[in-house]
Design a protein around this motif. Sequence first.
Motif, PDB file in Angstrom:
ATOM      1  N   ALA A 145       2.956  14.664  -7.933  1.00  0.00           N
ATOM      2  CA  ALA A 145       4.229  14.945  -7.504  1.00  0.00           C
ATOM      3  C   ALA A 145       4.336  14.134  -6.078  1.00  0.00           C
ATOM      4  CB  ALA A 145       4.590  16.332  -7.043  1.00  0.00           C
ATOM      5  N   VAL A 146       5.490  13.079  -6.095  1.00  0.00           N
ATOM      6  CA  VAL A 146       5.537  12.209  -4.698  1.00  0.00           C
ATOM      7  C   VAL A 146       6.589  12.898  -4.089  1.00  0.00           C
ATOM      8  CG1 VAL A 146       5.847   9.844  -4.090  1.00  0.00           C
ATOM      9  CG2 VAL A 146       4.509  10.428  -6.310  1.00  0.00           C
ATOM     10  N   LEU A 147       6.148  13.421  -2.905  1.00  0.00           N
ATOM     11  CA  LEU A 147       7.220  14.050  -2.147  1.00  0.00           C
ATOM     12  C   LEU A 147       7.878  13.164  -0.988  1.00  0.00           C
ATOM     13  CD1 LEU A 147       4.870  17.037  -1.056  1.00  0.00           C
ATOM     14  CD2 LEU A 147       6.237  16.840  -2.782  1.00  0.00           C
ATOM     15  N   PRO A 198      12.103  11.068 -11.239  1.00  0.00           N
ATOM     16  CA  PRO A 198      12.857  11.436 -10.190  1.00  0.00           C
ATOM     17  C   PRO A 198      13.492  13.009 -10.222  1.00  0.00           C
ATOM     18  CG  PRO A 198      14.054   9.865 -11.054  1.00  0.00           C
ATOM     19  CD  PRO A 198      12.909  10.057 -11.898  1.00  0.00           C
ATOM     20  N   SER A 199      13.213  13.810  -9.206  1.00  0.00           N
ATOM     21  CA  SER A 199      14.238  15.161  -9.239  1.00  0.00           C
ATOM     22  C   SER A 199      14.717  15.565  -7.795  1.00  0.00           C
ATOM     23  CB  SER A 199      13.325  16.176  -9.985  1.00  0.00           C
ATOM     24  OG  SER A 199      11.902  16.445  -9.129  1.00  0.00           O
ATOM     25  N   ILE A 200      15.216  16.742  -7.951  1.00  0.00           N
ATOM     26  CA  ILE A 200      15.603  17.309  -6.567  1.00  0.00           C
ATOM     27  C   ILE A 200      15.170  18.692  -7.151  1.00  0.00           C
ATOM     28  CG2 ILE A 200      17.323  18.230  -4.927  1.00  0.00           C
ATOM     29  CD1 ILE A 200      16.957  15.119  -4.991  1.00  0.00           C
ATOM     30  N   ILE A 256      11.633  14.857  -5.269  1.00  0.00           N
ATOM     31  CA  ILE A 256      10.216  14.757  -5.821  1.00  0.00           C
ATOM     32  C   ILE A 256      10.167  13.787  -7.056  1.00  0.00           C
ATOM     33  CG2 ILE A 256       8.215  15.987  -6.764  1.00  0.00           C
ATOM     34  CD1 ILE A 256       9.142  18.593  -5.556  1.00  0.00           C
ATOM     35  N   LEU A 257       9.244  12.819  -7.040  1.00  0.00           N
ATOM     36  CA  LEU A 257       9.017  12.080  -8.184  1.00  0.00           C
ATOM     37  C   LEU A 257       8.005  12.422  -8.977  1.00  0.00           C
ATOM     38  CD1 LEU A 257       9.710   9.463  -9.779  1.00  0.00           C
ATOM     39  CD2 LEU A 257       8.222   8.240  -7.916  1.00  0.00           C
ATOM     40  N   ASP A 310       0.955  -1.267   0.028  1.00  0.00           N
ATOM     41  CA  ASP A 310       0.107  -0.047   0.046  1.00  0.00           C
ATOM     42  C   ASP A 310       1.000   1.251  -0.037  1.00  0.00           C
ATOM     43  OD1 ASP A 310      -2.122   1.802  -0.004  1.00  0.00           O
ATOM     44  OD2 ASP A 310      -2.292   1.392   2.518  1.00  0.00           O
ATOM     45  N   ALA A 311       1.195   1.832  -1.201  1.00  0.00           N
ATOM     46  CA  ALA A 311       1.997   2.976  -1.351  1.00  0.00           C
ATOM     47  C   ALA A 311       1.500   4.194  -0.898  1.00  0.00           C
ATOM     48  CB  ALA A 311       2.442   3.007  -2.670  1.00  0.00           C
ATOM     49  N   ARG A 312       1.750   4.452   0.427  1.00  0.00           N
ATOM     50  CA  ARG A 312       1.309   5.683   1.178  1.00  0.00           C
ATOM     51  C   ARG A 312       2.491   6.821   1.257  1.00  0.00           C
ATOM     52  NH1 ARG A 312      -3.788   5.669   3.708  1.00  0.00           N
ATOM     53  NH2 ARG A 312      -4.689   3.375   3.450  1.00  0.00           N
ATOM     54  N   MET A 313       2.417   7.729   0.508  1.00  0.00           N
ATOM     55  CA  MET A 313       3.435   8.863   0.404  1.00  0.00           C
ATOM     56  C   MET A 313       2.744  10.038   0.288  1.00  0.00           C
ATOM     57  SD  MET A 313       6.510   7.348   0.198  1.00  0.00           S
ATOM     58  CE  MET A 313       7.593   8.712  -0.299  1.00  0.00           C
ATOM     59  N   PRO A 314       3.358  11.027   0.898  1.00  0.00           N
ATOM     60  CA  PRO A 314       2.836  12.470   0.651  1.00  0.00           C
ATOM     61  C   PRO A 314       2.994  12.730  -0.686  1.00  0.00           C
ATOM     62  CG  PRO A 314       4.422  12.468   2.452  1.00  0.00           C
ATOM     63  CD  PRO A 314       4.414  11.189   1.906  1.00  0.00           C
ATOM     64  N   HIS A 315       1.833  13.313  -1.291  1.00  0.00           N
ATOM     65  CA  HIS A 315       1.796  13.594  -2.810  1.00  0.00           C
ATOM     66  C   HIS A 315       0.617  14.685  -2.963  1.00  0.00           C
ATOM     67  CE1 HIS A 315      -1.188  10.274  -2.190  1.00  0.00           C
ATOM     68  NE2 HIS A 315      -1.872  11.015  -3.474  1.00  0.00           N
TER      69      HIS A 315
END
Length: 182
Positions: A91-93, A152-154, A110-111, A76-81
């Motif tokens: 934007a996955v933070l 993916p990025s910064i 940020i992905l 269960d992919a729970r990421m701030p986004h």
Amino acid sequence: MSAWGRLMLASSVVLLAGCTTTASGGSSAPTSAEATTASAVTTASATTTASAAAGCGSRVETGSLPDWADAGFHGDARMPHVFGATGDIVAVLFAHPLRQDRKDGSNNKILWVAQASTTSPDPTAPATLVITATLDGTDTRVTREVAGGPGPSIIDMPQAGCWHLDLRWSGHTDTMDLVYAP
């Protein structure tokens, strides 16, 4: 209990009630007790809520990523986004909150994930994700690029605050707001 204590307790209940969602992703209806508490606190917190809502409109979600954005995650992919306004990019933070100055050595990873249907409608359009960011209430504008398109990025910003992002990739456009803390 003092009036201040009741206000703080009521604020906590309203904050938690506002974060409740149903399994289908929609908001659950407040109970009558929550509605009564919300009414009691509305006057006290109206200024804070109004300024937060007016300045930075994109909400950071903390639930599961949408199916189209969870490739590479397990379970269960729970990421701030944060979703773009049209819902075609997210934007996955990996760093939350984002910070203008990260003294701890971490970074603002940020992905960027675009729905598959939005990745290549125009084969002649550049694949690079171009982000034009404007600091809320100012003329401060910066451009960032993610080579190869969403991925993916910064992404660092020169100042703390709410940044309005115009996103362009593969002939598509979207917008979102991201907050950078000091």
